[in-house]
Design a protein around this motif. Structure first.
Motif, PDB file in Angstrom:
ATOM      1  N   PHE A 334      13.516   1.569  62.565  1.00 26.05           N
ATOM      2  CA  PHE A 334      13.367   1.756  61.121  1.00 26.05           C
ATOM      3  C   PHE A 334      14.705   1.982  60.415  1.00 26.05           C
ATOM      4  O   PHE A 334      14.751   2.083  59.191  1.00 26.05           O
ATOM      5  N   ALA A 335      15.777   2.095  61.184  1.00 24.22           N
ATOM      6  CA  ALA A 335      17.080   2.407  60.597  1.00 24.22           C
ATOM      7  C   ALA A 335      17.536   1.296  59.661  1.00 24.22           C
ATOM      8  O   ALA A 335      17.219   0.107  59.862  1.00 24.22           O
ATOM      9  N   THR A 336      18.261   1.679  58.646  1.00 24.47           N
ATOM     10  CA  THR A 336      18.780   0.718  57.662  1.00 24.47           C
ATOM     11  C   THR A 336      19.744  -0.246  58.330  1.00 24.47           C
ATOM     12  O   THR A 336      20.645   0.156  59.060  1.00 24.47           O
ATOM     13  N   MET A 337      19.550  -1.537  58.055  1.00 24.05           N
ATOM     14  CA  MET A 337      20.412  -2.570  58.634  1.00 24.05           C
ATOM     15  C   MET A 337      21.514  -2.942  57.661  1.00 24.05           C
ATOM     16  O   MET A 337      21.303  -2.921  56.435  1.00 24.05           O
ATOM     17  N   PRO A 338      22.681  -3.326  58.153  1.00 28.24           N
ATOM     18  CA  PRO A 338      23.718  -3.873  57.273  1.00 28.24           C
ATOM     19  C   PRO A 338      23.164  -5.077  56.514  1.00 28.24           C
ATOM     20  O   PRO A 338      22.325  -5.830  57.036  1.00 28.24           O
ATOM     21  N   ASP A 339      23.603  -5.233  55.289  1.00 29.17           N
ATOM     22  CA  ASP A 339      23.146  -6.258  54.331  1.00 29.17           C
ATOM     23  C   ASP A 339      21.920  -5.809  53.543  1.00 29.17           C
ATOM     24  O   ASP A 339      21.461  -6.533  52.654  1.00 29.17           O
ATOM     25  N   SER A 340      21.394  -4.625  53.850  1.00 30.04           N
ATOM     26  CA  SER A 340      20.260  -4.119  53.072  1.00 30.04           C
ATOM     27  C   SER A 340      20.701  -3.792  51.654  1.00 30.04           C
ATOM     28  O   SER A 340      21.857  -3.440  51.411  1.00 30.04           O
ATOM     29  N   ILE A 341      19.769  -3.884  50.708  1.00 31.79           N
ATOM     30  CA  ILE A 341      20.011  -3.477  49.326  1.00 31.79           C
ATOM     31  C   ILE A 341      19.013  -2.375  48.978  1.00 31.79           C
ATOM     32  O   ILE A 341      17.799  -2.532  49.135  1.00 31.79           O
ATOM     33  N   VAL A 342      19.549  -1.236  48.555  1.00 31.22           N
ATOM     34  CA  VAL A 342      18.743  -0.044  48.298  1.00 31.22           C
ATOM     35  C   VAL A 342      19.078   0.496  46.914  1.00 31.22           C
ATOM     36  O   VAL A 342      20.231   0.398  46.462  1.00 31.22           O
ATOM     37  N   HIS A 343      18.103   1.084  46.248  1.00 32.10           N
ATOM     38  CA  HIS A 343      18.314   1.662  44.923  1.00 32.10           C
ATOM     39  C   HIS A 343      18.546   3.172  45.014  1.00 32.10           C
ATOM     40  O   HIS A 343      17.858   3.880  45.755  1.00 32.10           O
ATOM     41  N   ASN A 346      19.718   7.017  40.396  1.00 26.20           N
ATOM     42  CA  ASN A 346      20.081   6.651  39.023  1.00 26.20           C
ATOM     43  C   ASN A 346      19.709   5.210  38.682  1.00 26.20           C
ATOM     44  O   ASN A 346      20.025   4.725  37.583  1.00 26.20           O
ATOM     45  N   GLY A 347      19.045   4.518  39.614  1.00 29.29           N
ATOM     46  CA  GLY A 347      18.584   3.155  39.356  1.00 29.29           C
ATOM     47  C   GLY A 347      19.538   2.069  39.802  1.00 29.29           C
ATOM     48  O   GLY A 347      19.165   0.886  39.831  1.00 29.29           O
ATOM     49  N   LYS A 348      20.763   2.402  40.146  1.00 32.27           N
ATOM     50  CA  LYS A 348      21.730   1.382  40.571  1.00 32.27           C
ATOM     51  C   LYS A 348      21.409   0.893  41.975  1.00 32.27           C
ATOM     52  O   LYS A 348      21.037   1.676  42.851  1.00 32.27           O
ATOM     53  N   SER A 349      21.570  -0.413  42.168  1.00 33.09           N
ATOM     54  CA  SER A 349      21.332  -1.001  43.484  1.00 33.09           C
ATOM     55  C   SER A 349      22.632  -1.039  44.268  1.00 33.09           C
ATOM     56  O   SER A 349      23.715  -1.275  43.711  1.00 33.09           O
ATOM     57  N   VAL A 350      22.509  -0.798  45.575  1.00 31.50           N
ATOM     58  CA  VAL A 350      23.681  -0.747  46.443  1.00 31.50           C
ATOM     59  C   VAL A 350      23.468  -1.655  47.645  1.00 31.50           C
ATOM     60  O   VAL A 350      22.455  -1.537  48.357  1.00 31.50           O
TER      61      VAL A 350
END
Length: 507
Positions: A334-343, A346-350
């Motif tokens: 379940f760990a976050t993978m590189p290339d993931s996009i998360v908010h 404050n609403g900004k996507s990373v």
């Protein structure tokens, strides 16, 4: 070890050992045949001490140079330890901290009851400041983390009495200095314990549990803990992305201290700390050698908590919010993978390109949350980047932020407490470097150069409402500060807590 004051002293109270200072006075050579001479200045000694010292044939070799020590015996069986301090005009509080750290190491297993002739160590007229510096040194140096050792650290030293000819009318000021030293160093040593705990013991939930129990004894303090469900409600996607590979819940510990005499004009400071109880790097896995000591990755949270705790115990007249973002960074399906996009909150996507740049993700949501508490200023502390060691070495705290006045005040507090802090620039180009082509931001820069300031630039994207903000990168100084004799050679240092307490005191 108990530290006591003995004012109006007419004789030394040490039952086994008396510690006195000696200074050095050099006279220049005059004429062709005359040589420069070095005189030991001991005019502040009791007559008994001078007589016994002069009777020692080897005493003629003692020149009272800085770091030079000499022992001799008195007729009653007690010993005297003479501490050479060099030229009196060069005496500094930090040199006294280092000197007394070395004194402690030399005597703590040999004597149980000693006294210090305080007046001979005072810098100028600063008797309270001198006493506080010496007491800080003794308390910090006496620290040991032997919880998991079969053979515990043994010390004989029980009582240190500071003898002074000062009148008892000075008691309030000097007792306050001694109390502040005890309070602040107790908080530092508590933080050291937290940082030194192994990661299989100090899980995120255990960490928050200990903080909650510790603040229960503090006046004017409230505590609430947000777990995974609460963080989901807060839409802290970045924080949760770091925790997604963990078997333990994330914890956001929200502490508030309100002074008894708070008014609408009372300053409100928010402290935010990175609390990564262990960092594997996630899918961007660290090499084995780099993964060792990653239990120290929560030192930022321990640092701000120690400052919060000391400020509350001292009853400082400043409102403080303390936010600790606690999780580990582990690897599972379940760990976050590189290339993931998360908010973020404050609403900004990373765009998360490197899961080992995780601390800034946790801090980002915590900073946004801290802004909603409407503080007058925010200060965060984190073991954030290895790049800060490249820039400043392992002895200096990196300082970045969005407000010059706030940063200048922190630097002033660092100087006042003899801790090292240096300001690094955060320029517009660094902000451009963390822009993503498929999200609002990327969690690492396009170039590895200027990594510390680029990380700060990322954090700045989550500070809103024009709130003055400062970021302390303590990756270099959080542990293993062996060049300072009052810090353990290996393990948590506790540095920058005294800086933050001084800042809060002057807020």
């Amino acid at each position: 070890m108990e530290l006591k004051l003995n004012l109006g002293a007419k004789e030394s109270s040490g039952k086994e050992l008396v510690i006195v200072s000696a200074f050095q006075k050099k006279t220049e050579a005059k004429g062709k045949k005359k040589e420069a001479t070095t005189e030991v200045v001991s005019s502040h000694w009791a007559k008994e001490f001078k007589t016994s010292f002069d009777a020692q044939k080897s005493s003629k070799l003692f020149k009272a140079g800085k770091g030079e020590n000499y022992f001799f015996a008195l007729a009653d069986g007690r010993e005297v330890m003479v501490i050479g301090l060099g030229d009196k005009k060069d005496l500094e509080l930090e040199s006294l901290r280092k000197t007394f750290a070395n004194i402690y190491k030399a005597i703590n297993k040999k004597y149980t009851n000693v006294s210090v002739e305080l007046d001979g160590f005072v810098k100028g007229s600063h008797n309270a400041e001198t006493l506080q510096a010496i007491a800080e040194s003794l308390y910090l140096t006496s620290y040991s983390f032997d919880k998991y050792l079969s053979a515990k650290t043994k010390t004989a030293l029980e009582v240190v009495t500071f003898d002074s000819a000062e009148k008892k009318t000075a008691a309030k000021k000097l007792e306050a200095a001694l109390n502040e030293a005890k309070t602040v160093t107790a908080a530092i040593n508590y933080a050291r314990d937290l940082v030194n705990e192994p990661p299989n013991v100090l899980r995120s939930t255990e960490y928050s549990k200990r903080i909650k129990a510790d603040v229960a004894k503090l006046k004017g303090v409230k505590c609430k803990v947000l777990g995974k469900k609460e963080l989901e409600k807060e839409k802290m996607g970045l924080f949760l992305s770091v925790n997604s590979g963990s078997g333990f819940e994330p914890q956001l510990v929200h502490l508030t201290y309100t002074p008894a005499k708070a008014t609408k004009n009372t300053k409100h400071i928010a402290l935010v700390g990175k609390g990564l109880v262990f960092d594997t790097g996630g899918y961007s896995l660290k090499p084995g050698g780099s993964m060792m000591n990653m239990k120290f990755d929560m030192a930022g949270s321990a640092t701000v908590y120690a400052a919060f705790r000391a400020a509350a115990e001292l009853g400082l007249n400043v409102k403080i919010t303390c936010i600790l973002g606690i999780t580990d960074n582990a690897v599972n399906s379940f760990a976050t993978m590189p290339d993931s996009i998360v908010h973020g909150r404050n609403g900004k996507s990373v765009e998360i390109l490197n899961t080992d740049a995780e601390g800034r993700l946790v801090l980002a949501d915590c900073l946004d949350y801290a802004c909603d508490q409407n503080p007058d200023a925010i200060i965060d502390a984190a073991t954030l980047t290895g790049a800060v060691l490249v820039a400043l070495g392992s002895e200096i705290c990196g300082l970045m932020g969005n407000d010059d006045k706030l940063q200048d005040k922190l630097i002033a507090s660092a100087k006042a407490t003899d801790e090292y802090m240096w300001k690094l620039p955060v320029i517009k180009e660094f902000g451009d470097d963390i822009k993503s082509n498929c999200a609002d931001l990327r969690n690492i820069g396009k170039s590895s150069f200027g990594g510390s300031a680029k990380a700060a630039s990322f954090l700045g994207e989550f500070v809103k409402n024009d709130i003055p903000w400062a970021h302390l990168d303590i990756a270099g100084i959080g542990d293993s500060q062996g060049h300072l004799p009052y810090c353990p050679a290996k393990g948590a240092s506790g540095l920058i807590v005294r800086t933050l307490v001084d800042f809060l005191k002057n807020s």
